[in-house]
Write a protein that holds these residues in place. Structure first.
Motif, mmCIF file in Angstrom:
data_model
loop_
_atom_site.group_PDB
_atom_site.id
_atom_site.type_symbol
_atom_site.label_atom_id
_atom_site.label_comp_id
_atom_site.label_asym_id
_atom_site.label_seq_id
_atom_site.Cartn_x
_atom_site.Cartn_y
_atom_site.Cartn_z
ATOM 1 N N SER A 150 0.866 -1.253 -0.109
ATOM 2 C CA SER A 150 0.066 0.118 0.002
ATOM 3 C C SER A 150 0.785 1.201 -0.014
ATOM 4 N N ASP A 151 0.441 2.300 -0.733
ATOM 5 C CA ASP A 151 1.043 3.684 -0.665
ATOM 6 C C ASP A 151 0.999 4.308 0.473
ATOM 7 N N THR A 152 -0.114 3.884 1.576
ATOM 8 C CA THR A 152 -0.112 4.726 2.731
ATOM 9 C C THR A 152 -0.029 3.529 3.974
ATOM 10 N N PRO A 153 0.353 3.854 5.090
ATOM 11 C CA PRO A 153 0.532 3.042 6.232
ATOM 12 C C PRO A 153 -0.756 2.353 6.638
ATOM 13 N N PHE A 154 -0.810 1.349 7.097
ATOM 14 C CA PHE A 154 -2.233 0.569 7.510
ATOM 15 C C PHE A 154 -1.913 -0.592 8.665
ATOM 16 N N ILE A 155 -3.229 -0.889 9.146
ATOM 17 C CA ILE A 155 -3.186 -2.005 10.188
ATOM 18 C C ILE A 155 -3.616 -3.309 9.552
ATOM 19 N N LEU A 156 -2.472 -4.089 9.385
ATOM 20 C CA LEU A 156 -2.573 -5.435 8.775
ATOM 21 C C LEU A 156 -3.632 -6.514 9.672
ATOM 22 N N VAL A 157 -4.699 -6.974 8.943
ATOM 23 C CA VAL A 157 -5.671 -7.923 9.784
ATOM 24 C C VAL A 157 -5.443 -9.287 8.817
ATOM 25 N N ALA A 158 -5.235 -10.318 9.677
ATOM 26 C CA ALA A 158 -5.156 -11.538 8.973
ATOM 27 C C ALA A 158 -5.711 -12.754 10.004
ATOM 28 N N ARG A 159 -5.953 -13.854 9.345
ATOM 29 C CA ARG A 159 -6.339 -14.990 10.037
ATOM 30 C C ARG A 159 -5.221 -15.265 11.143
ATOM 31 N N ASP A 160 -3.777 -15.375 10.521
ATOM 32 C CA ASP A 160 -2.642 -15.606 11.141
ATOM 33 C C ASP A 160 -1.764 -15.210 10.096
ATOM 34 N N LEU A 161 -0.538 -14.941 10.343
ATOM 35 C CA LEU A 161 0.594 -14.676 9.496
ATOM 36 C C LEU A 161 1.534 -16.064 9.367
ATOM 37 N N ALA A 162 1.921 -16.260 7.978
ATOM 38 C CA ALA A 162 2.843 -17.222 8.199
ATOM 39 C C ALA A 162 4.509 -16.519 8.660
ATOM 40 N N ALA A 176 0.464 -1.776 12.813
ATOM 41 C CA ALA A 176 0.300 -2.580 13.684
ATOM 42 C C ALA A 176 -0.489 -4.074 12.995
ATOM 43 N N LEU A 177 -0.391 -5.089 13.840
ATOM 44 C CA LEU A 177 -0.769 -6.297 13.174
ATOM 45 C C LEU A 177 -1.947 -7.157 14.117
ATOM 46 N N VAL A 178 -2.941 -7.345 13.344
ATOM 47 C CA VAL A 178 -4.307 -7.910 14.315
ATOM 48 C C VAL A 178 -4.289 -9.396 13.605
ATOM 49 N N THR A 179 -4.384 -10.435 14.198
ATOM 50 C CA THR A 179 -4.890 -11.672 13.876
ATOM 51 C C THR A 179 -5.978 -12.158 14.581
ATOM 52 N N THR A 180 -6.738 -13.028 13.941
ATOM 53 C CA THR A 180 -7.932 -13.602 14.662
ATOM 54 C C THR A 180 -7.399 -15.001 15.297
ATOM 55 N N ASP A 181 -6.626 -15.740 14.871
ATOM 56 C CA ASP A 181 -6.127 -16.778 15.318
ATOM 57 C C ASP A 181 -4.674 -16.614 16.159
ATOM 58 N N GLY A 182 -4.323 -17.852 16.711
ATOM 59 C CA GLY A 182 -3.051 -17.808 17.243
ATOM 60 C C GLY A 182 -3.029 -17.267 18.790
ATOM 61 N N ALA A 206 -12.067 -9.598 14.854
ATOM 62 C CA ALA A 206 -11.595 -9.154 13.673
ATOM 63 C C ALA A 206 -11.859 -9.604 12.694
ATOM 64 N N ALA A 207 -12.363 -10.857 12.464
ATOM 65 C CA ALA A 207 -12.620 -11.477 11.259
ATOM 66 C C ALA A 207 -13.932 -10.616 10.520
#
Length: 553
Positions: A150-162, A176-182, A206-207
């Motif tokens: 993204s060209d602008t900063p963001f909050i990354l939301v994911a099920r989980d990150l590898a 920042a990072l937000v995950t629904t699992d883990g 967060a889902a």
């Protein structure tokens, strides 16, 4: 659209961040079980090339990231290189599968096998999916899976990150990072903590967040707030600025406002993490995990091989304490030459010191190597045994360590029986160290790496705090130091409570030391004891947190 304004999870660190949501894209779709058109040889060549490219890609990412991330990504690359996996892929292609489906099916088979083991290996099952998707994307000519740009900063939301994604996050773009699992000890959480990323994991609500939603991520309180009003944003940013100022002003050894010393040590697992800890001002090492020397080996390394590695780590901490945990194998870390095969519940089987007692020569060799390395070092080397359950085990380990030339030998308190019998166990140890990760797991019979029970993995719970208090009291009565080496010590507010419960040292990820040092400097020992009493008498983890926060506000 979310149904509530406040989404709760497990916070990593103390940071806050405000920005728009950007969700991880959907993963590469699973390939269909189609029959191959070409020859088996051609299809096998495609599969081999894709797995080799995936391995090289992961290793390159690891080298760029360094530290723990390099270790994690190298482990993923080893999965892609696994000969047993290659043999399974070949077998499936010979049976008519395409390279894409053969890799997908072989990885799925390995994933199910790991998932059935539970613990650390069960948590790694999802990593196999990541390896498979990367190889399949390569075969299909699709972009490498990963974090969106993204060209602008963001909050990354994911099920989980590898792990590969977490390790190489662009911190200029990802606020920042937000995950629904883990859970709090998943690879995502560990790497986020190491890199200082503001994160909330296990936030199931967060889902329902969508791209563009404006959110306030508050790691200290483990919350994600959608569409926060400006007053809430201003307060969060002011708090972050105040914490940064306190952190910058806090230097030197850990101590309370009344001068009471609380040495702040680091948890390490390699020479790289040792160097980083030393650079971040750790006052020594409270937990040196030695498993990296043994994992994947068909036999234990020699005494000289071990001693060489230990000496390199000890050299980073001249005239400082280095506490080495002897090999903690079994359950989630099985070893062919040490642990039993086929246990129905290995987390409750022959692991830790139990496994070492059954193969005493492995333990004798390690203690001999540690004594040899310590003799050639200026570090103050101590050893401790994992998964000690009884006073007899503590007595056995200390006697053996002393016999083999290590003068200071302690035990880890990770099993509830060890805490309950602390008054009998502590006199048989030169020191004790409480491993809050496993202690919490066993108190609640909840796998510490399983996202579905992450809500139970909370060291703030009074059931855990009361056991820590029991150990702290026994340590004080017997003149035996009591350390904390679980991730609980990395929570600055909880660190105060732990000191109040009797902890004499705190060991944590080195990135957390500055925050903990700053927080401890704000309270006296009497304050810490008063806050600890409030937390231990609360009915729940949330009530304990709230009681401490209210008392300090």
């Amino acid at each position: 659209m979310v149904t509530t304004e406040l989404i709760r999870g497990v916070g990593i660190g103390r940071g806050t961040a405000v920005g728009p949501v950007l969700r991880m894209p959907d993963p590469v779709p699973d390939p269909a079980d189609a029959r191959r058109d070409g020859s088996a040889e051609d299809e096998q060549a495609r599969a081999t090339e894709a797995l080799a490219a995936t391995s090289a890609q992961l290793r390159a990412r690891g080298q760029a990231a360094g530290g723990t991330a390099a270790e994690v990504l190298d482990a993923l690359a080893m999965m892609a290189d696994d000969p047993a996996l290659a043999a399974d892929v070949t077998h499936r292609i010979d049976d008519g599968a395409t390279a894409e489906y053969a890799i997908h099916a072989a990885m799925a088979s390995f994933r199910d096998m790991l998932a059935s083991m539970g613990g650390y290996l069960g948590e790694r099952a999802g990593d196999l999916d990541d390896v498979a998707r990367r190889a399949i994307a390569h075969l299909m000519g699709l972009p490498e899976p990963g974090v969106p740009r993204s060209d602008t900063p963001f909050i990354l939301v994911a099920r989980d990150l590898a792990p590969a994604d977490t390790a190489t996050l662009d911190l200029d773009s990802v606020l920042a990072l937000v995950t629904t699992d883990g859970g709090p000890t998943s690879h995502t959480a560990i790497l986020a903590r190491e890199k200082g990323i503001t994160a909330v994991v296990g936030a199931t609500g967060a889902a329902e967040l969508v791209d563009g939603d404006q959110v306030l991520v508050d790691a200290e309180n483990g919350t994600v707030e959608r569409d926060p009003d400006q007053e809430r944003v201003d307060l969060a940013l002011q708090r972050t600025a105040a914490l940064s100022a306190i952190r910058a002003a806090s230097t030197g050894p850990g101590r309370l406002a009344d001068g009471h010393a609380v040495p702040l040590l680091a948890n390490i697992g390699s020479i790289d993490s040792a160097r980083e800890a030393a650079a971040r001002g750790a006052e020594g090492v409270g937990l040196f995990r030695t498993e990296v020397l043994f994992l994947g080996a068909e036999k234990a390394p020699s005494i000289d091989e071990q001693a060489d590695t230990y000496r390199a780590v000890f050299a980073e901490f001249p005239d400082q304490k280095v506490v080495v945990r002897v090999l903690d194998a079994g359950a989630d870390k099985p070893l062919a030459f040490l642990t039993d095969q086929g246990e129905e519940n290995p987390a409750l089987g022959r692991r830790g010191l139990r496994a070492l007692q059954a193969h005493e020569q492995v333990l004798r060799d390690q203690l001999t190597a540690l004594a040899k390395a310590a003799a050639a070092s200026d570090a103050h080397v101590q050893v401790m045994a994992p998964m000690v359950s009884t006073p007899e085990e503590a007595e056995y380990f200390r006697a053996l360590a002393h016999e083999l030339g290590v003068p200071t030998a302690g035990v880890m308190v990770e099993v509830p029986s060890a805490a309950i019998l602390a008054d009998h166990l502590v006199p048989h140890a030169d020191f004790v160290s409480i491993g809050t990760n496993d202690l919490t797991q066993y108190v609640f019979a909840a796998d510490r790496l399983l996202g579905t029970v992450a809500h139970l993995q909370d060291p703030w719970h009074p059931a855990v705090l009361r056991l820590i208090e029991t150990v702290g009291r026994a340590g004080a009565e017997n003149g035996v130091p009591v350390g904390i080496c679980g991730e609980a010590a990395a929570d600055p507010s909880l660190a105060i409570v732990l000191v109040g419960l009797g902890a004499t040292t705190l060991s944590m990820s080195s990135t957390s030391i500055a925050d903990v040092r700053a927080e401890l400097s704000q309270v006296t020992l009497d304050d810490a004891r008063r806050l600890a009493a409030l937390a231990a008498s609360a009915p729940s983890a949330e009530a304990a947190r709230r009681a401490v926060a209210d008392a300090r506000s």
